[in-house]
Design an enzyme around this catalytic site. Structure first.
Site: not given
Lengths: 303, 303, 303, 303
Positions: A124, A175, A178-179, A182
């Site tokens: 990231s 990840k 995480h996205n 986001e």
């Protein structure tokens, strides 16, 4: 420390530059030979004319480390397969791209059968990573994870933006989530700012408010920093089309929630609103309008 | 049995016709004198030249019943106020329109101070009510509710489509929730049919499938009947704009859920998708696209 | 006309009975021999002692038709594989269960390699199908689809509840979307009725209102018929746990929407609320409560 | 510079302390006399024994400024009314609490009739504001807004956490939207972390991951900082009940979206999930379970 990077696009190129600045030797290859030449010229990267050439230029290293930074899917899949005959037992392939974690698990198992270590590294930080350092979350065996620490330290934000989070697959899984988060955060800001703008009687200055919120508010965040900066230049956004692309991770997060049987309505809606922005025929809306007409005689808006 | 109807539009006019067919005497008034004349001519309605005239033509009735069928909001509010000096203790005003139930509660309390009974009647059935009969859910005192039974029986579907559901306000409340559910059902069908159409490799015939589902499936319903009929004529809907209007009740249902502190995500989303269909600038989407560019350097689609 | 049915549970058993009543000969097998015996005794089904036995009792038919009615997943998969050596070119396997349409596509292609026809048949109607007839949506080649028409006519509601909707896969696909819509409709009713009950000052009678809505309202539907009947017996539902199971189709519909890149927020939320009902730890809620405490010092409710 | 503060609770008390530290004279009153005494003793606040006493101790100031920091609703409403006879033309009342912006607009208009200025100030920063400084967004006339600048500078984070955003009402409006966004961000994090935890095979360390994300990731934010700190101490949260309170602003944001006719699905869902956490009977879930049983004979889970 020396590694090869395959793929020198927006992300891979910057990562090569950052590693070189931090004293790591990088052998670089990309099908776009201009990218190879430029980074070699300006940053001292060792250029490679092919994947084979790149790997051969790692000879002498106690274990070869090949970092691939390619579009997810078949391109990454094929590159990993093509690397196997070039590598030896104990060598390490790192996939730093945005692969589906299930694919990474499968690839890791397959590489293990060939004695090759696999690290799936979620990365990231976007275009800001070159200067600020990246946030790196990676999965793999302890042995392989330890071996790449100097690389992670060089890439990471302030030597704190990296962690070995678990077995193969867990890096891309982390990840992916995480996205997903986001997406939710972005949608929350977009909806709130839309409501601020929609309150016409107050004629609010969104650049002023987002800048203000950066200082001491509960919603302060890097996304807000970037948003405030962009709105300071233009808050009408009249040149931008109301179309929001989406990538694999947002979709995989929703599928993961379904697989787990866990409600993740905000992450899901954030994705679905992007789908709505991409919609060009509006068939579901037409159906609704047709139904209203059918039962209530309500006028249908025609094209 | 004799009553006055104020407002002879799409709903009021048909209700007058249905009452007349069932042997109820109707005095009718509308500012559109053509509507008055037409129903008088074809259905034997007693025409009135003004609200005062309409009420005066009820003289001799044991208690006057005035049914108003007007757009909700100020028009209904003002009509109720204007009726008070024309009525006597025990007379009944019925609001058969789509008023907010909180307004009906307030109006009922105010009319009670003047000794006038108030009935808030939610009316479902749309343009089909004339022939099929309406579904009527109404609130009011037992005394007033009993007094209007013959009217309800004449209007209702098969003498079963009416009920006195509770005190003043409960009729419009029940209708509001009915419409909230209607929004949810419509959206469920629209999404499902959109996915059927989106599966291009199967080239499905939506007219065939919706007709099929009418027979023995779990989703069989009147909305499906109407949808199948409409799709049999046209399943491309190419002349219809992807724009879905919304009315007060859908919005009030969401506010009610917030007031009660109850999660009603499907009813809410069904409304919000209509909002999305009405959106013309797409500011929130532009913000999202801008943010993606700001952190990731992702290309922005321009207009 | 004669066929074999493998799987005589709640659905398969009733389908065998309905076929027998309509003059179709049925050879039936189930691992639960009691089920076999009972239907044979009461409805004249030809009992089979094994799958092999069932198939052998179709000898003499121009083409053998084997209808499997088993739990989706491995059980159905294995049964299909086991049938292949027992069948000949041109014979037909019908999967009437709730299989994932992608699996049906794969199975159809594999069976085609063996010269065996495959029909994927979505079956709606639940426990009411025995008496009312089922709603059957099926995919397959035109040849195979034509061959099973007499069976479909016998099973279907009023000879109209069946249709050949497209190629292999399209039957289960259509059924999947049907169930997605069903989830949305159910959730719409549940939310609306919850709000009716939540308005305590009106003390509404939900049995009365749902019964009322059956007559002339826009939301009239079979689900409402069943709901009204159940609420007439008990509207407190105090013996029922607030837990809602979900099945494959609801989940696959959401994944399909993600695959198509189409917003289906209501179908998705309807599934997610079931997930929320199944949740036992409430970890996400705990996280939210912890965050509120962390930034605002808001009291945390402890266990 | 000198002002009076009415209400010395968690927020008001800390604001008084911060002002005193920055050289602003504060006259303080609270019905809890202990709060008054403590801040007077430790921070040199001028104690007042009543609202009247507090206002009288501002005599000599060119214009009196009274900052009220009370629960929203009737308490704030009544305090504002009670202040009017004590103040003179040009004096300023600041409402620093979480009032509904529509109430603030009404109050501002009413105070203007009495010649008194009104400032509605949204205050973010929670318990951390005392040390870090607050984020203050306020509405009012330019004259009044200028007059309170030294106070805002003392309270704000780094002299940048304050702004005069528009006319009366716009301060609380902006704070309302801020909190709506906050709900969305919190829910996004909660869902994501729930999915991380739900992936049991990876046995992820949520404290490690949230700490990692603070460094260079796209989701870095103050909420993440606090979350990481809390999870470092305890990531099981076993002592916390799965119950999330909500406050007025989250609800008002949803109503605002409905009033504007703007889709704000993420802000809305974030609120609705809190409602779901507060639910104790699960009536809607019981209804769904009952319906499944009614049409499909699916077993109902009993209590």
């Amino acid at each position: 420390m020396k590694l090869a990077i395959i793929g020198l696009g927006k992300m891979g190129g910057n990562m090569a530059r950052r590693l070189l600045k931090h004293g790591i030797e990088v052998v670089g290859f990309d099908f776009n030979q201009d990218a190879v030449n430029q980074i070699s010229l300006t940053n001292g990267m060792i250029p490679a004319s092919s994947v084979e050439d790149a790997v051969s230029k790692l000879s002498g290293e106690p274990r070869k480390i090949v970092w691939i930074m390619l579009p997810s899917g078949d391109i990454t899949e094929n590159q990993i397969k093509d690397l196997v005959p070039l590598l030896s037992k104990g060598d390490i392939i790192v996939d730093g791209g945005n692969s589906n974690y299930k694919h990474s698990q499968r690839r890791g198992a397959w590489l293990a059968e060939h004695g090759i270590e696999f690290i799936d590294c979620g990365t990231s930080g976007g275009i800001w990573g070159l200067d600020n350092g990246y946030c790196l979350m990676y999965g793999g065996s302890k042995d392989a994870a330890d071996a790449v620490v100097p690389i992670m330290q060089a890439l990471a934000h302030a030597d704190r933006g990296w962690a070995h989070v678990g077995p193969v697959g867990s890096g891309h899984f982390t990840k992916m989530i995480h996205n997903g988060i986001e997406y939710g955060m972005m949608q929350a800001f977009a909806e709130g700012l839309d409501l601020l703008k929609g309150k016409e009687e107050f004629n609010l200055d969104l650049a002023q408010i987002t800048e203000l919120w950066r200082h001491g508010s509960v919603v302060r965040s890097w996304l807000l920093d970037l948003t405030a900066e962009a709105l300071a230049h233009d808050q009408e956004l009249s040149a931008i089309a109301p179309y929001v692309a989406d990538s694999g991770e947002g979709r995989w997060t929703v599928v993961e929630a379904v697989d787990q049987g866990v409600a993740a309505p905000v992450l899901t809606l954030a994705l679905q609103m992007r789908f709505a922005s991409q919609e060009d025929t509006g068939y579901s809306y037409k159906l609704l309008s047709m139904m209203r007409n059918a039962f209530g005689g309500h006028a249908v808006k025609t094209k």
